[in-house]
Design a protein around this motif. Structure first.
Motif, PDB file in Angstrom:
ATOM      1  N   HIS A  29      -4.480   1.593  -4.040  1.00 47.26           N
ATOM      2  CA  HIS A  29      -4.114   1.952  -2.677  1.00 47.26           C
ATOM      3  C   HIS A  29      -5.210   2.676  -1.902  1.00 47.26           C
ATOM      4  CE1 HIS A  29      -0.034   0.677  -3.417  1.00 47.26           C
ATOM      5  NE2 HIS A  29      -0.004   1.420  -4.504  1.00 47.26           N
ATOM      6  N   LYS A  30      -6.155   3.301  -2.595  1.00 48.91           N
ATOM      7  CA  LYS A  30      -7.183   4.098  -1.918  1.00 48.91           C
ATOM      8  C   LYS A  30      -8.567   3.846  -2.517  1.00 48.91           C
ATOM      9  CE  LYS A  30      -3.666   7.640  -1.550  1.00 48.91           C
ATOM     10  NZ  LYS A  30      -3.208   8.894  -2.109  1.00 48.91           N
ATOM     11  N   PRO A  31      -8.995   2.592  -2.593  1.00 42.50           N
ATOM     12  CA  PRO A  31     -10.285   2.315  -3.224  1.00 42.50           C
ATOM     13  C   PRO A  31     -11.462   2.987  -2.521  1.00 42.50           C
ATOM     14  CG  PRO A  31      -9.455   0.356  -2.129  1.00 42.50           C
ATOM     15  CD  PRO A  31      -8.360   1.371  -2.101  1.00 42.50           C
ATOM     16  N   HIS A  32     -11.313   3.289  -1.241  1.00 45.06           N
ATOM     17  CA  HIS A  32     -12.373   3.988  -0.525  1.00 45.06           C
ATOM     18  C   HIS A  32     -12.581   5.407  -1.063  1.00 45.06           C
ATOM     19  CE1 HIS A  32      -8.530   4.486   1.513  1.00 45.06           C
ATOM     20  NE2 HIS A  32      -8.966   5.644   1.964  1.00 45.06           N
ATOM     21  N   HIS A  33     -11.638   5.938  -1.834  1.00 41.13           N
ATOM     22  CA  HIS A  33     -11.783   7.260  -2.450  1.00 41.13           C
ATOM     23  C   HIS A  33     -12.598   7.214  -3.737  1.00 41.13           C
ATOM     24  CE1 HIS A  33      -8.033   9.164  -0.343  1.00 41.13           C
ATOM     25  NE2 HIS A  33      -8.876   8.608   0.496  1.00 41.13           N
ATOM     26  N   ILE A  34     -12.785   6.033  -4.317  1.00 38.63           N
ATOM     27  CA  ILE A  34     -13.539   5.902  -5.567  1.00 38.63           C
ATOM     28  C   ILE A  34     -14.965   6.388  -5.379  1.00 38.63           C
ATOM     29  CG2 ILE A  34     -14.375   4.291  -7.323  1.00 38.63           C
ATOM     30  CD1 ILE A  34     -11.323   4.784  -7.383  1.00 38.63           C
ATOM     31  N   GLU A  49     -10.559  -9.220   3.413  1.00 41.60           N
ATOM     32  CA  GLU A  49      -9.356  -9.971   3.767  1.00 41.60           C
ATOM     33  C   GLU A  49      -8.139  -9.231   3.246  1.00 41.60           C
ATOM     34  OE1 GLU A  49      -9.217 -14.078   2.601  1.00 41.60           O
ATOM     35  OE2 GLU A  49     -11.293 -14.403   3.209  1.00 41.60           O
ATOM     36  N   GLY A  50      -7.053  -9.288   3.992  1.00 42.81           N
ATOM     37  CA  GLY A  50      -5.820  -8.635   3.563  1.00 42.81           C
ATOM     38  C   GLY A  50      -5.873  -7.140   3.783  1.00 42.81           C
ATOM     39  N   ASP A  51      -5.111  -6.413   2.995  1.00 46.79           N
ATOM     40  CA  ASP A  51      -5.036  -4.960   3.092  1.00 46.79           C
ATOM     41  C   ASP A  51      -5.211  -4.360   1.707  1.00 46.79           C
ATOM     42  OD1 ASP A  51      -4.370  -4.775   5.916  1.00 46.79           O
ATOM     43  OD2 ASP A  51      -2.411  -5.595   5.369  1.00 46.79           O
ATOM     44  N   PHE A  52      -5.783  -3.160   1.644  1.00 45.73           N
ATOM     45  CA  PHE A  52      -5.909  -2.459   0.368  1.00 45.73           C
ATOM     46  C   PHE A  52      -4.533  -2.367  -0.280  1.00 45.73           C
ATOM     47  CE2 PHE A  52      -9.682  -0.200   2.340  1.00 45.73           C
ATOM     48  CZ  PHE A  52     -10.629  -0.864   1.575  1.00 45.73           C
ATOM     49  N   GLY A  53      -4.465  -2.642  -1.563  1.00 46.51           N
ATOM     50  CA  GLY A  53      -3.223  -2.521  -2.302  1.00 46.51           C
ATOM     51  C   GLY A  53      -2.334  -3.741  -2.277  1.00 46.51           C
ATOM     52  N   THR A  54      -2.771  -4.817  -1.623  1.00 49.52           N
ATOM     53  CA  THR A  54      -1.941  -6.023  -1.589  1.00 49.52           C
ATOM     54  C   THR A  54      -2.578  -7.121  -2.447  1.00 49.52           C
ATOM     55  OG1 THR A  54      -3.036  -6.879   0.396  1.00 49.52           O
ATOM     56  CG2 THR A  54      -1.077  -5.522   0.724  1.00 49.52           C
ATOM     57  N   VAL A  55      -1.721  -7.922  -3.055  1.00 48.39           N
ATOM     58  CA  VAL A  55      -2.185  -9.021  -3.892  1.00 48.39           C
ATOM     59  C   VAL A  55      -2.927 -10.025  -3.013  1.00 48.39           C
ATOM     60  CG1 VAL A  55      -1.462 -10.940  -5.353  1.00 48.39           C
ATOM     61  CG2 VAL A  55      -0.314  -8.730  -5.538  1.00 48.39           C
ATOM     62  N   GLY A  56      -4.080 -10.486  -3.493  1.00 49.00           N
ATOM     63  CA  GLY A  56      -4.851 -11.486  -2.778  1.00 49.00           C
ATOM     64  C   GLY A  56      -5.874 -10.936  -1.811  1.00 49.00           C
ATOM     65  N   SER A  57      -5.890  -9.616  -1.626  1.00 49.93           N
ATOM     66  CA  SER A  57      -6.889  -9.046  -0.725  1.00 49.93           C
ATOM     67  C   SER A  57      -8.272  -9.165  -1.369  1.00 49.93           C
ATOM     68  CB  SER A  57      -6.573  -7.585  -0.405  1.00 49.93           C
ATOM     69  OG  SER A  57      -6.604  -6.805  -1.577  1.00 49.93           O
ATOM     70  N   LYS A  58      -9.297  -9.229  -0.532  1.00 50.89           N
ATOM     71  CA  LYS A  58     -10.670  -9.333  -1.019  1.00 50.89           C
ATOM     72  C   LYS A  58     -11.425  -8.072  -0.637  1.00 50.89           C
ATOM     73  CE  LYS A  58     -10.862 -14.321  -0.932  1.00 50.89           C
ATOM     74  NZ  LYS A  58     -11.581 -15.505  -0.431  1.00 50.89           N
ATOM     75  N   ILE A  59     -12.030  -7.443  -1.646  1.00 49.72           N
ATOM     76  CA  ILE A  59     -12.748  -6.183  -1.443  1.00 49.72           C
ATOM     77  C   ILE A  59     -14.195  -6.364  -1.869  1.00 49.72           C
ATOM     78  CG2 ILE A  59     -12.893  -3.756  -2.101  1.00 49.72           C
ATOM     79  CD1 ILE A  59      -9.871  -3.881  -2.631  1.00 49.72           C
ATOM     80  N   CYS A  60     -15.113  -5.928  -1.042  1.00 53.60           N
ATOM     81  CA  CYS A  60     -16.540  -5.959  -1.348  1.00 53.60           C
ATOM     82  C   CYS A  60     -16.959  -4.545  -1.740  1.00 53.60           C
ATOM     83  CB  CYS A  60     -17.329  -6.430  -0.127  1.00 53.60           C
ATOM     84  SG  CYS A  60     -19.114  -6.449  -0.398  1.00 53.60           S
ATOM     85  N   TRP A  61     -17.432  -4.391  -2.980  1.00 54.15           N
ATOM     86  CA  TRP A  61     -17.832  -3.080  -3.494  1.00 54.15           C
ATOM     87  C   TRP A  61     -19.328  -2.868  -3.330  1.00 54.15           C
ATOM     88  CZ3 TRP A  61     -14.446   0.542  -5.162  1.00 54.15           C
ATOM     89  CH2 TRP A  61     -13.148   0.121  -5.402  1.00 54.15           C
TER      90      TRP A  61
END
Length: 69
Positions: A29-34, A49-61
């Motif tokens: 839910h709060k990957p920006h806190h990592i 894409e999508g929202d943090f914490g939702t299935v199928g969202s795409k996050i670039c680290w």
């Protein structure tokens, strides 16, 4: 790097002094806190894409590997 066919696998072991549910909640839910928890290893992330914490969202680290961002 979209469309370049570049694939990689990142595996890391990081010691976290927190209860497992707190750690899971942060990643889900709060990957920006990592980046606050491990600034040497992770500099941030963006939800592509999508929202943090939702299935199928795409996050670039944004992270450090072998001393390079």
């Amino acid at each position: 790097l979209k469309g370049m066919g570049l694939k990689s696998k990142l595996s890391a072991q990081i010691e976290v002094k927190a209860k497992n549910d707190v750690f899971h909640d942060a990643f889900r839910h709060k990957p920006h806190h990592i980046s606050t928890m491990t600034p040497v290893h992770v500099q941030g992330c963006d939800c592509l894409e999508g929202d943090f914490g939702t299935v199928g969202s795409k996050i670039c680290w944004k992270y450090t590997h072998d001393g390079k961002e």
